[in-house]
Scaffold this motif. Structure first.
Motif, PDB file in Angstrom:
ATOM      1  N   GLU A 118       0.825  -1.218   0.000  1.00 45.34           N
ATOM      2  CA  GLU A 118       0.000   0.000   0.000  1.00 45.34           C
ATOM      3  C   GLU A 118       0.854   1.260   0.000  1.00 45.34           C
ATOM      4  OE1 GLU A 118      -3.061   0.061   2.975  1.00 45.34           O
ATOM      5  OE2 GLU A 118      -3.696  -1.972   2.467  1.00 45.34           O
ATOM      6  N   ARG A 130       2.480   6.371   8.023  1.00 42.92           N
ATOM      7  CA  ARG A 130       1.639   5.216   8.343  1.00 42.92           C
ATOM      8  C   ARG A 130       1.959   4.704   9.743  1.00 42.92           C
ATOM      9  NH1 ARG A 130      -1.049   0.385   5.495  1.00 42.92           N
ATOM     10  NH2 ARG A 130      -1.770   2.054   4.180  1.00 42.92           N
ATOM     11  N   LYS A 183       5.906   8.380   3.511  1.00 42.19           N
ATOM     12  CA  LYS A 183       4.584   7.747   3.618  1.00 42.19           C
ATOM     13  C   LYS A 183       4.632   6.578   4.608  1.00 42.19           C
ATOM     14  CE  LYS A 183       2.549   9.344  -0.616  1.00 42.19           C
ATOM     15  NZ  LYS A 183       1.509  10.142   0.011  1.00 42.19           N
ATOM     16  N   ASP A 219       1.062   4.071  -2.839  1.00 47.56           N
ATOM     17  CA  ASP A 219       0.849   5.492  -2.536  1.00 47.56           C
ATOM     18  C   ASP A 219       1.985   6.348  -3.105  1.00 47.56           C
ATOM     19  OD1 ASP A 219      -1.489   4.874  -1.209  1.00 47.56           O
ATOM     20  OD2 ASP A 219      -0.625   5.069   0.807  1.00 47.56           O
TER      21      ASP A 219
END
Length: 170
Positions: free
Chosen positions: A33, A70, A66, A37
């Protein structure tokens, strides 16, 4: 399509960057993910990027940021008290201190003005040769060495001011 080529060329590399940033807390799905992204950010920024400068370092920085975002957004995993007591030799505290230092260092690198942040990132995180970095950002090698030295001093100053020195929490 250029995005397809970038995805094919950089997915393994970005996956490694994300694994390193997230550590043991990352699942394969998390990594996938975050990498997706990063490619979405590439697509969104395609008009502003200079194709002559390359995108590898830019993508790596985006993926790492990112991944850190997260981690910050994820709820802290709880460790049952009986398991916490079984951690030998303060390993849990050592790991916490190491992670705190790594996060503080990364934030300090991100806050360095251009091109110093890019120099530090590419030299220390990416392992690129200084002469290649200097050429890419339009500096002579001696100028790049000087900026890198000043950036290290500035990072040390920032970390000491924050109570973090020598890789440990203060």
């Amino acid at each position: 399509m250029a995005l397809d080529r970038a995805v094919e060329a950089y997915t393994p590399y970005l996956s490694a960057v994300v694994w390193n940033a997230m550590g043991a807390s990352a699942s394969a799905e998390d990594v996938e993910e975050v990498v997706s992204d990063a490619f979405l950010a590439l697509w969104s920024s395609r008009e502003r990027l200079d194709p002559e400068r390359g995108i590898k370092a830019w993508l790596a920085a985006v993926a790492r940021n990112k991944a850190v975002d997260r981690l910050r957004a994820a709820p802290a995993a709880s460790l049952p008290l009986d398991e916490a007591g079984e951690q030998s030799g303060g390993a849990l505290e050592d790991e916490l201190e190491r992670r705190m230092f790594a996060q503080a260092l990364w934030r300090a690198v991100e806050d360095l003005p251009p091109p110093d942040g890019q120099l530090v990132f590419r030299f220390y995180y990416e392992g690129e040769r200084l002469k290649d970095i200097a050429r890419d950002i339009g500096l002579s090698v001696p100028a790049a060495k000087s900026r890198l030295c000043r950036a290290r001093r500035k990072l040390k100053e920032i970390l000491e001011k924050g109570g973090l020195t020598d890789g440990a929490a203060g």
